[in-house]
Write an enzyme that holds these catalytic residues in place. Sequence first.
Site, PDB file in Angstrom:
ATOM      1  N   ASP A   6       0.858  -1.183   0.000  1.00 51.65           N
ATOM      2  CA  ASP A   6       0.000   0.000   0.000  1.00 51.65           C
ATOM      3  C   ASP A   6       0.896   1.235   0.000  1.00 51.65           C
ATOM      4  O   ASP A   6       1.523   1.556   1.012  1.00 51.65           O
ATOM      5  CB  ASP A   6      -0.917  -0.006   1.225  1.00 51.65           C
ATOM      6  CG  ASP A   6      -1.706   1.290   1.365  1.00 51.65           C
ATOM      7  OD1 ASP A   6      -2.116   1.835   0.320  1.00 51.65           O
ATOM      8  OD2 ASP A   6      -1.897   1.750   2.501  1.00 51.65           O
ATOM      9  N   LYS A  13       3.157   0.717   3.340  1.00 50.72           N
ATOM     10  CA  LYS A  13       2.938  -0.469   4.159  1.00 50.72           C
ATOM     11  C   LYS A  13       3.013  -1.690   3.260  1.00 50.72           C
ATOM     12  O   LYS A  13       2.470  -1.688   2.158  1.00 50.72           O
ATOM     13  CB  LYS A  13       1.573  -0.419   4.845  1.00 50.72           C
ATOM     14  CG  LYS A  13       1.451   0.651   5.924  1.00 50.72           C
ATOM     15  CD  LYS A  13       0.086   0.584   6.587  1.00 50.72           C
ATOM     16  CE  LYS A  13      -0.047   1.629   7.673  1.00 50.72           C
ATOM     17  NZ  LYS A  13      -1.396   1.583   8.314  1.00 50.72           N
ATOM     18  N   GLY A 107      -9.370   6.385  -5.064  1.00 52.86           N
ATOM     19  CA  GLY A 107      -8.066   5.732  -4.954  1.00 52.86           C
ATOM     20  C   GLY A 107      -8.200   4.265  -4.582  1.00 52.86           C
ATOM     21  O   GLY A 107      -9.175   3.850  -3.953  1.00 52.86           O
ATOM     22  N   ASP A 109      -6.647   2.677  -2.380  1.00 50.39           N
ATOM     23  CA  ASP A 109      -6.659   2.458  -0.932  1.00 50.39           C
ATOM     24  C   ASP A 109      -8.068   2.535  -0.367  1.00 50.39           C
ATOM     25  O   ASP A 109      -8.435   1.758   0.521  1.00 50.39           O
ATOM     26  CB  ASP A 109      -5.735   3.459  -0.233  1.00 50.39           C
ATOM     27  CG  ASP A 109      -6.065   4.918  -0.570  1.00 50.39           C
ATOM     28  OD1 ASP A 109      -6.720   5.175  -1.603  1.00 50.39           O
ATOM     29  OD2 ASP A 109      -5.657   5.808   0.200  1.00 50.39           O
ATOM     30  N   ARG A 110      -8.888   3.436  -0.906  1.00 51.07           N
ATOM     31  CA  ARG A 110     -10.263   3.560  -0.415  1.00 51.07           C
ATOM     32  C   ARG A 110     -11.096   2.343  -0.837  1.00 51.07           C
ATOM     33  O   ARG A 110     -11.918   1.853  -0.064  1.00 51.07           O
ATOM     34  CB  ARG A 110     -10.894   4.850  -0.929  1.00 51.07           C
ATOM     35  CG  ARG A 110     -10.206   6.113  -0.430  1.00 51.07           C
ATOM     36  CD  ARG A 110     -10.911   7.374  -0.885  1.00 51.07           C
ATOM     37  NE  ARG A 110     -12.201   7.534  -0.205  1.00 51.07           N
ATOM     38  CZ  ARG A 110     -13.058   8.515  -0.489  1.00 51.07           C
ATOM     39  NH1 ARG A 110     -12.771   9.400  -1.444  1.00 51.07           N
ATOM     40  NH2 ARG A 110     -14.196   8.610   0.169  1.00 51.07           N
ATOM     41  N   THR A 132      -2.153  10.662   5.520  1.00 53.25           N
ATOM     42  CA  THR A 132      -1.874  12.006   5.017  1.00 53.25           C
ATOM     43  C   THR A 132      -3.147  12.838   5.037  1.00 53.25           C
ATOM     44  O   THR A 132      -3.130  14.035   5.331  1.00 53.25           O
ATOM     45  CB  THR A 132      -1.310  11.927   3.589  1.00 53.25           C
ATOM     46  OG1 THR A 132      -0.160  11.064   3.592  1.00 53.25           O
ATOM     47  CG2 THR A 132      -0.904  13.293   3.089  1.00 53.25           C
ATOM     48  N   SER A 184       2.633  25.916  26.010  1.00 52.20           N
ATOM     49  CA  SER A 184       2.430  25.839  24.557  1.00 52.20           C
ATOM     50  C   SER A 184       2.385  24.400  24.057  1.00 52.20           C
ATOM     51  O   SER A 184       1.586  24.059  23.174  1.00 52.20           O
ATOM     52  CB  SER A 184       3.540  26.609  23.833  1.00 52.20           C
ATOM     53  OG  SER A 184       3.454  27.985  24.110  1.00 52.20           O
TER      54      SER A 184
END
Length: 259
Positions: A6, A13, A107, A109-110, A132, A184
């Site tokens: 992937d 991966k 895509g 992956d989806r 991402t 912070s």
Amino acid sequence: MLLTIDVSNSTIKAGVFDGDQLVAFWQIATERRKAVDDYAMLFLNLFRSSNIKPKAITGVSISCVVPQLRSVFRQLCIRYLKVTPFLVGPDAKIAIRVDLDYPSEVGGDRITNASATYALYGGPAIAIAFGTATVFDCISEDGTYLGGAIAPGMIGALESLTERAAQLFKVELIRPPLAIAKNSMHAIQSGMIFGYTGLVERLVQRLKAELATSSSKPVQVVATGGLADVISPETDEITVVDHQLTLKGLRLVYDLNKD
């Protein structure tokens, strides 16, 4: 043995299946400028570290959302493994129906995540990929891929924040002690962790409401990706975390297309 790969914008991966058993798994950084031989040497070393002989690989299933790397991995498989890889695309046979305006935009992956989610967890379901981008994919009770939503990924959002704000800095994405931060570092962590949890919860609730119009069954919410472990403890909306969801989907789609 089947090699599944992937290729996403940030990470690659890869896993090796012996039948339906995942016997090896690796994750490396995506580097767009690497040549075929560079990636080949890397993969051969990974095989060696897991006592996997290249000759044992009889099939390869690839999902790649980085166009310039598709030919790189195709050549790698042909030259070094003597196998012509299967690349998941809009024309692939899958066990679910796709109901989208423009199926060719989706895509690989989806497609694989949706296929694996329905095969492993049933429907209706929502697959969330923390990468991402933060991607939500919805599958109906009868196995129809309905589409979903895409939000910015946590890492990209954090980088954008710290690059544009001169006095802010990168922090580790872990839970801060309190939402009302006293420094912070904790303030950024609060905004990222609790803020993204809110994004996930509200979007899942809206998606569930729309899925409920066609089914009265509970909606399974399956999360994958490295940051799934960061968000899932903060919400009850995620049913299960499955880090190998995409690789499992690549195996399932390969099995449907190998003949």
